[in-house]
Write an enzyme that holds these catalytic residues in place. Structure first.
Site, PDB file in Angstrom:
ATOM      1  N   HIS A   1      43.334  33.869  44.993  1.00  0.00           N
ATOM      2  CA  HIS A   1      43.320  35.340  45.018  1.00  0.00           C
ATOM      3  C   HIS A   1      43.209  35.858  46.459  1.00  0.00           C
ATOM      4  O   HIS A   1      42.289  36.592  46.815  1.00  0.00           O
ATOM      5  CB  HIS A   1      42.179  35.902  44.174  1.00  0.00           C
ATOM      6  N   VAL A   2      44.188  35.473  47.259  1.00  0.00           N
ATOM      7  CA  VAL A   2      44.191  35.857  48.670  1.00  0.00           C
ATOM      8  C   VAL A   2      45.421  36.673  49.059  1.00  0.00           C
ATOM      9  O   VAL A   2      45.627  36.955  50.242  1.00  0.00           O
ATOM     10  CB  VAL A   2      44.097  34.604  49.578  1.00  0.00           C
TER      11      VAL A   2
ATOM     12  N   GLU B   1      37.521  34.054  37.845  1.00  0.00           N
ATOM     13  CA  GLU B   1      37.511  33.741  39.273  1.00  0.00           C
ATOM     14  C   GLU B   1      36.079  33.713  39.796  1.00  0.00           C
ATOM     15  O   GLU B   1      35.305  34.618  39.482  1.00  0.00           O
ATOM     16  CB  GLU B   1      38.353  34.768  40.050  1.00  0.00           C
TER      17      GLU B   1
ATOM     18  N   ARG C   1      47.355  40.332  38.038  1.00  0.00           N
ATOM     19  CA  ARG C   1      45.997  40.068  37.586  1.00  0.00           C
ATOM     20  C   ARG C   1      45.995  38.896  36.610  1.00  0.00           C
ATOM     21  O   ARG C   1      46.894  38.763  35.778  1.00  0.00           O
ATOM     22  CB  ARG C   1      45.398  41.316  36.924  1.00  0.00           C
TER      23      ARG C   1
END
Length: 314
Positions: free
Chosen positions: A280-281, A261, A232
């Site tokens: 963030h994939v 994000e 995170r």
């Protein structure tokens, strides 16, 4: 039992359990008034405002099942203290481990540099010479890798790293052995960082982990070390990381997550040297979501909260 589940997910989320009414909602929309009497809520990829609204209006709610590996969004929504929250831990283990390995190799093998050279139509001859003169910092073979947050994702990732010759050590709340790998307690982190070639963070976002990777921790790493974060974004002091990259106190980093994000256009991370960024994939779609949620619903009906997996402490 009435359970709310998103109806516009791009994967199977069939919940077929006798005695259970499944009401569908749109992930980006507030829960329709006719469904505010729901007993349970399944959530994935809804905006924070939708969960905040659900916490206010779903007054009969007893259980929230998030399909995300990290429950931080649900925890931040203000659900009543007696509402049970369970996470989607295990649904993303394979994909996050795979993406983390990709980030590791991209950083170690300097793919950020070669992609930049490709864009400029430059054949980077210096890279080959540097690799030939190096004593092992272009490879995982023999590298000392520390994985901070040694849970179910690490169970998949660690053997992949080991297969490429890395010496893997985990960091968790208590010392011992997990999944066949040595694990040290968090209190021992300072002892192993000075000999770490690659630090991987898989930490969740909690009040205790906020900015865990700060200037002090970065300063304990050797100058040739690299850092990868697939946990995170809130766990990293981004200002300290950018400073370390610019000053060369660490050799490189790769991030799939950031504190804010989408990453703002003005963030210094965009232009930080020796940094690989992905949006963030790593997790992608939850694997086996329908089976998992169905098992969770059956467990709730049979044993209540005590039968659930991945219940989050509140």
């Amino acid at each position: 039992m009435k359970i709310l589940a998103p109806g516009n997910v791009p994967f199977d989320l069939t919940i077929d359990v006798p005695g259970v009414e499944v009401a569908r909602y749109v992930m980006r929309d507030e829960i329709p008034e006719e469904h505010v009497d729901a007993d349970a809520l399944v959530t994935w990829s809804s905006p924070q405002r939708v969960l905040d609204d659900a916490a206010r209006r779903l007054t009969r709610l007893r259980w929230v099942q998030t399909l995300n590996a990290g429950p931080d969004q649900a925890l931040a929504s203000g659900f009543a203290p007696d509402v049970v929250i369970s996470s989607g831990r295990s649904l993303h283990d394979a994909t996050v481990a795979e993406h983390t390995l990709a980030l590791v190799l991209a950083s170690v093998r300097r793919l950020d540099r070669t992609l930049a050279a490709q864009k400029d139509h430059v054949w980077d001859r210096d890279l080959g010479r540097e690799q030939a003169n190096d004593e092992g910092r272009f490879t995982l073979h023999g590298a000392r890798v520390t994985v901070w947050g040694f849970g179910s994702i690490a169970a998949v990732l660690a053997p992949l790293l080991a297969a490429l010759g890395a010496q893997v050590t985990g960091v968790a709340s208590s010392a011992g052995e997990r999944y066949g790998f040595p694990v040290v307690a968090s209190s021992q982190l300072d002892e192993i960082l000075p000999t770490t070639d690659l630090l991987i963070s898989l930490l969740p976002a909690t009040p205790a982990t906020t900015h865990s990777l700060d200037a002090r921790v970065l300063g304990l790493l050797p100058r040739h070390a690299r850092f990868v974060n697939a946990g995170r974004g809130a766990t990293v002091d981004e200002g300290a990381l950018v400073a370390a990259l610019r000053e060369g106190t660490i050799a490189g980093a790769a991030l799939d997550v950031t504190e804010t994000e989408p990453l703002p256009a003005g963030s210094p991370l965009w232009d930080a040297p020796h940094l690989v960024l992905t949006p963030h994939v790593a997790g992608g779609r939850p694997q086996g979501a329908a089976r998992f949620v169905t098992e969770q619903v059956r467990a709730w009906l049979a044993d209540g909260p005590s039968g659930l997996r991945n219940v989050v402490e509140r």
